[in-house]
Design a protein around this motif. Structure first.
Motif, mmCIF file in Angstrom:
data_model
loop_
_atom_site.group_PDB
_atom_site.id
_atom_site.type_symbol
_atom_site.label_atom_id
_atom_site.label_comp_id
_atom_site.label_asym_id
_atom_site.label_seq_id
_atom_site.Cartn_x
_atom_site.Cartn_y
_atom_site.Cartn_z
ATOM 1 N N PRO A 54 0.829 -1.205 0.000
ATOM 2 C CA PRO A 54 0.000 0.000 0.000
ATOM 3 C C PRO A 54 0.865 1.258 0.000
ATOM 4 C CG PRO A 54 0.139 -0.906 2.205
ATOM 5 C CD PRO A 54 0.836 -1.878 1.308
ATOM 6 N N LEU A 66 3.955 8.817 -5.281
ATOM 7 C CA LEU A 66 2.643 9.378 -5.577
ATOM 8 C C LEU A 66 2.459 10.704 -4.865
ATOM 9 C CD1 LEU A 66 0.597 6.106 -5.044
ATOM 10 C CD2 LEU A 66 0.828 7.298 -7.223
ATOM 11 N N GLY A 73 -2.045 11.840 -8.124
ATOM 12 C CA GLY A 73 -1.417 11.919 -9.428
ATOM 13 C C GLY A 73 -1.088 10.513 -9.907
ATOM 14 N N PHE A 121 -12.280 4.759 3.418
ATOM 15 C CA PHE A 121 -12.279 4.958 1.969
ATOM 16 C C PHE A 121 -11.971 3.634 1.273
ATOM 17 C CE2 PHE A 121 -11.989 9.643 1.664
ATOM 18 C CZ PHE A 121 -11.690 9.969 2.971
ATOM 19 N N TYR A 141 -10.324 2.593 -2.483
ATOM 20 C CA TYR A 141 -9.670 3.068 -3.697
ATOM 21 C C TYR A 141 -9.416 1.876 -4.611
ATOM 22 C CZ TYR A 141 -8.650 7.782 -1.996
ATOM 23 O OH TYR A 141 -8.767 9.089 -1.556
ATOM 24 N N GLN A 165 -6.851 0.570 -7.702
ATOM 25 C CA GLN A 165 -5.556 0.891 -8.304
ATOM 26 C C GLN A 165 -5.182 -0.173 -9.326
ATOM 27 O OE1 GLN A 165 -2.117 1.083 -5.671
ATOM 28 N NE2 GLN A 165 -1.109 2.583 -7.001
ATOM 29 N N GLY A 221 0.720 0.012 -11.768
ATOM 30 C CA GLY A 221 1.502 1.111 -12.297
ATOM 31 C C GLY A 221 0.761 2.426 -12.396
ATOM 32 N N GLU A 222 -0.469 2.459 -11.881
ATOM 33 C CA GLU A 222 -1.261 3.697 -11.960
ATOM 34 C C GLU A 222 -1.577 4.212 -10.568
ATOM 35 O OE1 GLU A 222 -3.518 2.316 -16.080
ATOM 36 O OE2 GLU A 222 -4.686 3.166 -14.436
ATOM 37 N N ALA A 223 -2.140 5.410 -10.525
ATOM 38 C CA ALA A 223 -2.495 6.007 -9.245
ATOM 39 C C ALA A 223 -3.779 5.389 -8.708
ATOM 40 C CB ALA A 223 -2.690 7.506 -9.413
ATOM 41 N N PRO A 224 -3.955 5.361 -7.397
ATOM 42 C CA PRO A 224 -5.242 4.957 -6.837
ATOM 43 C C PRO A 224 -6.334 5.944 -7.228
ATOM 44 C CG PRO A 224 -3.517 4.956 -5.157
ATOM 45 C CD PRO A 224 -2.960 5.654 -6.354
ATOM 46 N N PHE A 237 -10.386 7.100 -6.350
ATOM 47 C CA PHE A 237 -11.396 7.046 -5.301
ATOM 48 C C PHE A 237 -12.635 6.292 -5.763
ATOM 49 C CE2 PHE A 237 -13.900 8.463 -1.809
ATOM 50 C CZ PHE A 237 -15.146 8.814 -2.313
ATOM 51 N N LEU A 271 -7.948 -1.024 -2.405
ATOM 52 C CA LEU A 271 -7.326 -0.590 -1.159
ATOM 53 C C LEU A 271 -8.383 -0.037 -0.208
ATOM 54 C CD1 LEU A 271 -4.431 1.355 -2.877
ATOM 55 C CD2 LEU A 271 -4.113 -0.708 -1.546
ATOM 56 N N LEU A 331 -4.562 9.231 6.993
ATOM 57 C CA LEU A 331 -5.135 8.139 6.192
ATOM 58 C C LEU A 331 -4.142 6.995 6.129
ATOM 59 C CD1 LEU A 331 -7.776 7.774 4.534
ATOM 60 C CD2 LEU A 331 -6.455 8.370 2.527
ATOM 61 N N PHE A 383 -3.529 3.045 4.745
ATOM 62 C CA PHE A 383 -4.008 2.090 3.761
ATOM 63 C C PHE A 383 -3.785 0.658 4.219
ATOM 64 C CE2 PHE A 383 -5.064 4.595 0.012
ATOM 65 C CZ PHE A 383 -4.475 5.817 0.288
ATOM 66 N N GLY A 384 -4.740 -0.207 3.910
ATOM 67 C CA GLY A 384 -4.519 -1.631 4.005
ATOM 68 C C GLY A 384 -3.620 -2.084 2.869
ATOM 69 N N SER A 385 -3.223 -3.351 2.914
ATOM 70 C CA SER A 385 -2.266 -3.856 1.926
ATOM 71 C C SER A 385 -2.878 -4.075 0.555
ATOM 72 C CB SER A 385 -1.653 -5.165 2.420
ATOM 73 O OG SER A 385 -0.926 -4.927 3.601
#
Lengths: 112, 111
Positions: free
Chosen positions: A42, A90, A104, B33, B35, B37, B40-43, B45, B87, B99, B101-103
Motif C-alpha cells: 500500500p 505518488l 497523481g 475509503f 480506492y 488501483q 503502475g497507476e495512481a489509486p 477514489f 485498497l 489516512l 491504507f490496508g495492503s
C-alpha cells in the motif's frame, strides 16, 4: 481541472545523482502529500503540506527533501538515494481535512 | 495506531458479484475509503463511509459497521477492467493526513 499532474512519469538515477520530482494541481486544494509505494504494497505517507507549510514528516530520511513553492506546486528533491528507494512516488491533494485524496499518476523511480 | 486487514487476492468471473472485506482496529476513526488501483497507476477514489450502512454508487457499493470495525466493497456485474487492486483506507482522528491504507486486495476477473 480535476487532475494532479506529476512529472516525470519515469526516472532512472544513480546513487550520486540529484533529481527532483514535481507535482502540480489547480483545484485550489490546500493540502498536498507525498506517498511512496513499493510493488504490491500500500502507499506509505512520507510528507504532508498544509497551507504551504510542512505539517507531517513521517521519519523520512534526509536524502528526500520536500518543497512547496506555492499552493499549487509540490516538489520532492532526491539526493544520494539507495537502490531500496526504488518505488512509485505518488503525489496527492485534498481540499480540506475531511476530503478524499486526489492522486497523481505517480513517478516510477529506479535507483541504480 | 491503525491495523487494517483485507484478503490478499480474490478471483471472480465476468458478470458475477464479488465482496471484498476489510476489518480494522484503530485508536480513532474518522471515515473509511475504498480506492481502486490498476498496476503502475495512481489509486482512484471509489467510496467513502463515515456512518454505518450501505453507500451505493452504480455497480459499486460499500458498507460500514463501526461497532464491528468492518467494511466491505461490493462489485456487481464484474467486467474485465475491474481487475485491479482494491485498497481499504481508514482515516484516524483529526485529519485526512492520518489516512492509513490496508495492503490491498488483488482482484482478478476471469472471462
Amino acid at each position: 481541472d480535476t487532475e494532479v499532474t506529476q512529472t516525470p512519469k519515469h526516472l532512472v538515477m544513480g546513487m550520486t545523482n540529484k533529481k527532483s520530482l514535481k507535482c502540480e494541481q489547480h483545484m485550489g486544494h490546500r493540502a498536498m502529500y507525498w506517498y511512496k509505494q513499493k510493488a504490491k504494497k500500500p502507499p506509505e505517507l512520507m510528507f504532508v503540506y498544509s497551507y504551504e507549510k510542512l505539517s507531517i514528516n513521517e521519519s523520512v530520511p534526509s536524502r528526500f527533501s520536500p518543497e512547496c513553492p506555492n499552493s499549487s506546486l509540490l516538489n520532492l528533491h532526491l539526493h544520494a538515494l539507495q537502490p531500496e528507494d526504488s518505488a512509485l512516488y505518488l503525489c496527492a491533494s485534498t481540499w480540506g481535512d475531511r476530503e478524499k485524496l486526489f492522486f497523481g499518476s505517480g513517478t516510477q523511480l529506479s535507483v541504480l | 495506531g491503525q491495523n487494517i486487514d483485507q484478503p490478499t487476492e480474490m478471483t471472480a468471473t465476468e458478470g458475477a458479484i464479488v465482496q471484498i472485506n476489510c476489518t480494522y482496529q484503530t485508536s480513532g476513526f474518522n471515515g473509511l475509503f475504498w480506492y481502486q488501483q490498476h498496476a503502475g497507476e495512481a489509486p482512484t477514489f471509489l467510496s467513502y463511509n463515515v456512518l454505518d450502512g450501505l453507500e451505493e454508487k452504480g455497480r459499486f457499493s460499500s458498507f460500514l459497521s463501526r461497532s464491528k470495525g468492518y467494511s466491505y466493497l461490493l462489485l456487481k456485474e464484474l467486467q474485465m477492467k475491474d481487475s485491479a487492486s482494491y485498497l481499504c483506507a481508514v482515516r484516524g482522528p483529526g485529519s485526512a493526513r492520518q489516512l492509513t491504507f490496508g495492503s490491498g486486495t488483488q482482484l482478478t476477473v476471469l472471462p
